[in-house]
Design an enzyme around this catalytic site. Sequence first.
Site, PDB file in Angstrom:
ATOM      1  N   HIS A  11       1.543 -11.931   1.263  1.00  0.00           N
ATOM      2  CA  HIS A  11       1.111 -10.538   1.165  1.00  0.00           C
ATOM      3  C   HIS A  11       2.197  -9.596   1.685  1.00  0.00           C
ATOM      4  O   HIS A  11       2.462  -9.564   2.879  1.00  0.00           O
ATOM      5  CB  HIS A  11      -0.180 -10.391   1.983  1.00  0.00           C
ATOM      6  CG  HIS A  11      -0.783  -9.031   1.952  1.00  0.00           C
ATOM      7  ND1 HIS A  11      -0.846  -8.228   3.061  1.00  0.00           N
ATOM      8  CD2 HIS A  11      -1.362  -8.338   0.944  1.00  0.00           C
ATOM      9  CE1 HIS A  11      -1.456  -7.097   2.747  1.00  0.00           C
ATOM     10  NE2 HIS A  11      -1.782  -7.135   1.476  1.00  0.00           N
ATOM     11  N   HIS A  53       4.135  -0.619  -0.857  1.00  0.00           N
ATOM     12  CA  HIS A  53       2.677  -0.636  -0.887  1.00  0.00           C
ATOM     13  C   HIS A  53       2.079   0.722  -1.220  1.00  0.00           C
ATOM     14  O   HIS A  53       1.061   0.814  -1.902  1.00  0.00           O
ATOM     15  CB  HIS A  53       2.115  -1.105   0.459  1.00  0.00           C
ATOM     16  CG  HIS A  53       0.622  -1.129   0.481  1.00  0.00           C
ATOM     17  ND1 HIS A  53      -0.133  -0.078   0.969  1.00  0.00           N
ATOM     18  CD2 HIS A  53      -0.264  -2.039   0.018  1.00  0.00           C
ATOM     19  CE1 HIS A  53      -1.421  -0.379   0.835  1.00  0.00           C
ATOM     20  NE2 HIS A  53      -1.524  -1.550   0.261  1.00  0.00           N
TER      21      HIS A  53
HETATM   22 CA    CA Z   1      -1.211  -5.371  -2.867  1.00  0.00          CA
END
Ligand code: CA
Length: 319
Positions: A11, A53
Amino acid sequence: MSNTRPAVIAHRGASGYLPEHTLEAKALAYAMGASYLEQDVVASRDDELIVLHDIHLDRVTDVAGRFPDRSRDDGRYYVRDFDLAELRTLNVHERRGSDGQTAVYPGRFPTDAGRFSIATLRDEIELLQGLNRSSGRQVGIYPEVKSPKWHRQEGVDLSKLLLGVLDEYGYRSSADNVFVQCFDATELRRIREELGCGLRLVQLIGENDWGESDTDYDVLKTASGLLEIAQVADGVGPWIYQLFTLADIDGQPISSGFVRAAHAAGLLVHPYTFRADDLPPGFENMSEMVDWFVGTLKIDGLFTDFTDVAVAALQNPET
Ligand code: CA
């Protein structure tokens, strides 16, 4: 749902250890044994695909100091307002909160240290494909189309740009080592049907009060909603808290039934986000959490900031 080992999706890279979405964080996650590296994808002013992000730059870069007059009326600095050449000059740092100072995760990499750069999607794919070649491993990519509706209002078709770059690098069919993810269900359907995408797709499932998209997640989470997702997607990426509750009697985690319903609809389940330094109630540590989600719920993969902890837990299950 399958007998293969659950996928470990890094992630934002090994973001538990290095500033998120830097190539350093991606290389570390690769070395730690990730199955997939995640890319959040946004567009620059000159339509380059950038791996960050947020549609904003201010939480993870020094943009405010470098380009003080380039914020919008809301005080935020947008990736879309900068050309790639300008973005390349910014220093990336560990994520800070809305005050611009406090670390979101205080135990992680210092917010005021290091020299890191913004990466494009091309930079990152070339890093990964180069590592695949030099190591002989086959690690995949897991790009997310960020805020597609907002990008369209800004005059750019983000999904189309993404699929174009993926095609250039050989990601074209469901046999290729890639999942494309999106929170916006209308956009995911468009990616499959209008843009004719043959790649594996994952519908992310949030909560309606997050304001991530116009999608009604309360509907998507139902058995009929999941069947509808399965018409266009191969899997779902639910929030970990949607998968379990805590028993009244002993506080132990119990299944919410979500994974079973998703599997019944034929969907893979890749929940987010497993964090060793931000555990949900009911779990003593991340290894125990991985054991339970894999052993009891039977998830097919997981998003984690701590690739190494997930890989170790999958190799040595306690249960
Ligand atoms: Ca994502």
